[in-house]
Design a protein around this motif. Structure first.
Motif, PDB file in Angstrom:
ATOM      1  N   GLY A   1      -5.418   1.446  -0.952  1.00  0.00           N
ATOM      2  CA  GLY A   1      -5.434   1.506  -2.406  1.00  0.00           C
ATOM      3  C   GLY A   1      -4.726   2.734  -2.943  1.00  0.00           C
ATOM      4  N   SER A   2      -4.073   3.502  -2.034  1.00  0.00           N
ATOM      5  CA  SER A   2      -3.350   4.699  -2.471  1.00  0.00           C
ATOM      6  C   SER A   2      -2.153   4.948  -1.548  1.00  0.00           C
ATOM      7  N   TYR A   3      -1.321   5.939  -1.920  1.00  0.00           N
ATOM      8  CA  TYR A   3      -0.143   6.271  -1.123  1.00  0.00           C
ATOM      9  C   TYR A   3       0.264   7.702  -1.446  1.00  0.00           C
ATOM     10  N   SER A   4       1.141   8.225  -0.618  1.00  0.00           N
ATOM     11  CA  SER A   4       1.737   9.553  -0.863  1.00  0.00           C
ATOM     12  C   SER A   4       3.178   9.524  -0.365  1.00  0.00           C
ATOM     13  N   GLU A   5       4.120   9.709  -1.320  1.00  0.00           N
ATOM     14  CA  GLU A   5       5.545   9.633  -0.967  1.00  0.00           C
ATOM     15  C   GLU A   5       6.131  10.999  -0.626  1.00  0.00           C
ATOM     16  N   THR A   6       5.373  12.055  -0.838  1.00  0.00           N
ATOM     17  CA  THR A   6       5.916  13.415  -0.657  1.00  0.00           C
ATOM     18  C   THR A   6       5.265  14.137   0.507  1.00  0.00           C
ATOM     19  N   LEU A   7       5.988  15.194   0.940  1.00  0.00           N
ATOM     20  CA  LEU A   7       5.410  16.090   1.945  1.00  0.00           C
ATOM     21  C   LEU A   7       4.439  17.043   1.243  1.00  0.00           C
TER      22      LEU A   7
ATOM     23  N   ALA B   1       1.242  16.760   0.278  1.00  0.00           N
ATOM     24  CA  ALA B   1       0.397  16.266  -0.819  1.00  0.00           C
ATOM     25  C   ALA B   1      -1.037  16.748  -0.655  1.00  0.00           C
ATOM     26  N   ALA B   2      -1.594  17.254  -1.780  1.00  0.00           N
ATOM     27  CA  ALA B   2      -2.998  17.667  -1.770  1.00  0.00           C
ATOM     28  C   ALA B   2      -3.910  16.479  -2.074  1.00  0.00           C
ATOM     29  N   GLU B   3      -3.348  15.441  -2.664  1.00  0.00           N
ATOM     30  CA  GLU B   3      -4.107  14.211  -2.898  1.00  0.00           C
ATOM     31  C   GLU B   3      -3.129  13.029  -2.960  1.00  0.00           C
ATOM     32  N   CYS B   4      -3.663  11.832  -2.756  1.00  0.00           N
ATOM     33  CA  CYS B   4      -2.822  10.635  -2.766  1.00  0.00           C
ATOM     34  C   CYS B   4      -2.793  10.025  -4.163  1.00  0.00           C
ATOM     35  N   THR B   5      -1.755   9.266  -4.426  1.00  0.00           N
ATOM     36  CA  THR B   5      -1.621   8.575  -5.707  1.00  0.00           C
ATOM     37  C   THR B   5      -2.263   7.200  -5.579  1.00  0.00           C
ATOM     38  N   THR B   6      -3.135   6.848  -6.532  1.00  0.00           N
ATOM     39  CA  THR B   6      -3.813   5.549  -6.460  1.00  0.00           C
ATOM     40  C   THR B   6      -2.916   4.433  -7.009  1.00  0.00           C
ATOM     41  N   CYS B   7      -3.037   3.254  -6.409  1.00  0.00           N
ATOM     42  CA  CYS B   7      -2.335   2.084  -6.941  1.00  0.00           C
ATOM     43  C   CYS B   7      -2.878   1.795  -8.340  1.00  0.00           C
ATOM     44  N   PRO B   8      -2.035   1.429  -9.283  1.00  0.00           N
ATOM     45  CA  PRO B   8      -2.498   1.216 -10.657  1.00  0.00           C
ATOM     46  C   PRO B   8      -3.405  -0.009 -10.773  1.00  0.00           C
ATOM     47  N   ALA B   9      -4.191  -0.068 -11.859  1.00  0.00           N
ATOM     48  CA  ALA B   9      -5.036  -1.242 -12.143  1.00  0.00           C
ATOM     49  C   ALA B   9      -4.170  -2.489 -12.180  1.00  0.00           C
ATOM     50  N   GLY B  10      -4.705  -3.586 -11.629  1.00  0.00           N
ATOM     51  CA  GLY B  10      -3.943  -4.830 -11.561  1.00  0.00           C
ATOM     52  C   GLY B  10      -3.180  -4.974 -10.270  1.00  0.00           C
TER      53      GLY B  10
ATOM     54  N   ALA C   1      -0.344   4.805   3.558  1.00  0.00           N
ATOM     55  CA  ALA C   1       0.878   4.302   2.925  1.00  0.00           C
ATOM     56  C   ALA C   1       1.712   5.454   2.379  1.00  0.00           C
ATOM     57  N   SER C   2       3.027   5.374   2.583  1.00  0.00           N
ATOM     58  CA  SER C   2       3.924   6.452   2.144  1.00  0.00           C
ATOM     59  C   SER C   2       4.861   5.989   1.041  1.00  0.00           C
ATOM     60  N   ASN C   3       4.588   4.800   0.480  1.00  0.00           N
ATOM     61  CA  ASN C   3       5.479   4.282  -0.548  1.00  0.00           C
ATOM     62  C   ASN C   3       4.683   3.435  -1.545  1.00  0.00           C
ATOM     63  N   SER C   4       5.073   3.505  -2.804  1.00  0.00           N
ATOM     64  CA  SER C   4       4.372   2.762  -3.856  1.00  0.00           C
ATOM     65  C   SER C   4       4.570   1.257  -3.714  1.00  0.00           C
ATOM     66  N   THR C   5       5.556   0.866  -2.885  1.00  0.00           N
ATOM     67  CA  THR C   5       5.799  -0.578  -2.725  1.00  0.00           C
ATOM     68  C   THR C   5       4.654  -1.269  -1.990  1.00  0.00           C
ATOM     69  N   THR C   6       3.786  -0.472  -1.372  1.00  0.00           N
ATOM     70  CA  THR C   6       2.614  -1.088  -0.719  1.00  0.00           C
ATOM     71  C   THR C   6       1.600  -1.570  -1.754  1.00  0.00           C
ATOM     72  N   CYS C   7       1.726  -1.074  -2.993  1.00  0.00           N
ATOM     73  CA  CYS C   7       0.840  -1.543  -4.065  1.00  0.00           C
ATOM     74  C   CYS C   7       1.389  -2.863  -4.605  1.00  0.00           C
ATOM     75  N   THR C   8       0.692  -3.935  -4.340  1.00  0.00           N
ATOM     76  CA  THR C   8       1.158  -5.252  -4.771  1.00  0.00           C
ATOM     77  C   THR C   8       0.215  -5.829  -5.836  1.00  0.00           C
ATOM     78  N   SER C   9       0.792  -6.681  -6.648  1.00  0.00           N
ATOM     79  CA  SER C   9      -0.007  -7.273  -7.731  1.00  0.00           C
ATOM     80  C   SER C   9      -1.168  -8.082  -7.155  1.00  0.00           C
ATOM     81  N   CYS C  10      -2.280  -8.103  -7.918  1.00  0.00           N
ATOM     82  CA  CYS C  10      -3.450  -8.879  -7.490  1.00  0.00           C
ATOM     83  C   CYS C  10      -3.075 -10.357  -7.416  1.00  0.00           C
TER      84      CYS C  10
ATOM     85  N   GLN D   1      -9.670  -4.203 -12.649  1.00  0.00           N
ATOM     86  CA  GLN D   1      -9.647  -3.335 -13.824  1.00  0.00           C
ATOM     87  C   GLN D   1      -9.565  -1.865 -13.435  1.00  0.00           C
ATOM     88  N   SER D   2      -9.806  -1.577 -12.149  1.00  0.00           N
ATOM     89  CA  SER D   2      -9.768  -0.190 -11.661  1.00  0.00           C
ATOM     90  C   SER D   2      -8.512   0.055 -10.853  1.00  0.00           C
TER      91      SER D   2
END
Length: 341
Positions: free
Chosen positions: A24-30, A32-41, A49-58, A65-66
């Protein structure tokens, strides 16, 4: 000190190793102190995961909603189902005979034994219809009422939603159930009885006897027809008295005796409770008369206003100076004054 690689993070200082970004999250940078969460939906099942492309639509029909979720929960009335050997899931409606009352379930709940549901995509247990009284079902997850087995003839069940045959109770003596699947037994009608448990039909009293008892549980309730009465048929409540008589109660009891119609009356058919009176303008001295022909009309020149007369003395003659050519007259208006001359 080495920067955390992409797909990893270290939130605290002084750590010996970096942690992989959770599903449910990823980090594309070296570093990182925290990971970026996949957006709602959207969602991601990938760990590290190291790329936002792993976040796929529901998937279709699901929702999220989260942000930062690994799975998009399917709505109530459905469940998530894996597609083949992959980790992907699709939302599938609960089949008939089941339901899911909350979202995100991996399996729908089966309707309990003793009930059924034809609804697809049911979101609560209210769609599970209980088997009607007089039947039961041992099967859970039933989708049709045909799984409800009726109690056998001679038994009943007043319980709806029964899950086994032990709720089917044999009809008590004096009762019966001719059909299967009934909620209650019927009392044996007058003229019959049942001495056993679980009767599908009652035994009729034999010809020549009768019984007024309803729900009789013993053949002793069948008593011989009273003297002068008759019963050519079995299973009668009362033995009809023959024509020319009527049945009369004895005191305050339910017993009856056949009594001959008194003079001035008759009964043309059997089984009557009262004899018919000879009409006004007639009389009959016959006892036990079986037809109206015994009612003799008053002779011409007389009349009678009384019904049920037993003697000709009730016929009143027209006064002197008048006449009547009508026989069987029921009032004095038939008496006509003699004309002049």
């Amino acid at each position: 000190c080495t920067l955390c690689p992409a797909g990893n993070f270290s939130k605290s200082s002084g750590v010996a190793g970096c942690a992989a970004c959770p599903a449910g999250s990823y980090s594309e940078t070296l570093g990182a102190a925290e990971c970026t969460t996949c957006p709602a939906g959207s969602h991601s099942t990938a760990v590290g995961a190291s790329n936002s492309t792993t976040c796929t639509s529901c998937p279709e029909e699901s929702h999220s909603q989260s942000s930062g979720v690994a799975e998009c929960p399917c709505p109530a009335g459905s469940y998530w189902k894996k597609v083949g050997a992959s980790t992907s899931t699709i939302c599938t409606l609960c089949p008939a005979g089941s339901y899911s009352a909350s979202s995100g379930v991996a399996e729908c709940a089966a309707c309990p034994a003793g009930s059924y549901s034809a609804a697809v995509g049911a979101s609560n247990s209210a769609t599970c219809t209980p088997c009607s009284a007089g039947s039961y079902s041992t099967a859970s997850g039933a989708s049709t009422s045909s799984t409800c087995t009726p109690c056998l003839a001679g038994s009943y069940s007043s319980e709806s939603g029964a899950s086994n045959s032990t709720t089917c109770t044999l009809c008590p003596a004096g009762n019966f159930s001719k059909s299967s699947g009934v909620a209650g037994c019927a009392a044996c009608p007058a003229g019959s009885y049942s001495e056993t448990l679980g009767a599908a039909e009652c035994t009729t009293c034999p010809a020549g006897s009768h019984s007024t008892a309803v729900g009789a549980s013993n053949s002793t309730t069948c008593t011989s027809c009273p003297e002068e009465s008759h019963s050519q048929s079995s299973g009668v409540a009362e033995c009809p008295c023959p024509a020319g008589s009527y049945w009369k109660k004895v005191g305050a009891s339910t017993s009856t005796i056949c009594t001959l119609c008194p003079a001035g009356s008759y009964s043309a058919s059997s089984g009557v409770a009262e004899c018919a009176a000879c009409p006004a303008g007639s009389y009959s001295a016959a006892v036990g008369a079986s037809n109206s022909a015994t009612c003799t009309p008053c002779s011409a020149g007389s009349y009678s206003t009384a019904s049920g007369a037993s003697t000709s003395s009730t016929c009143t003659p027209c006064l002197a100076g008048s006449y009547s050519s009508e026989s069987g007259a029921s009032n004095s208006t038939t008496c006509t004054l003699c004309p002049a001359g």
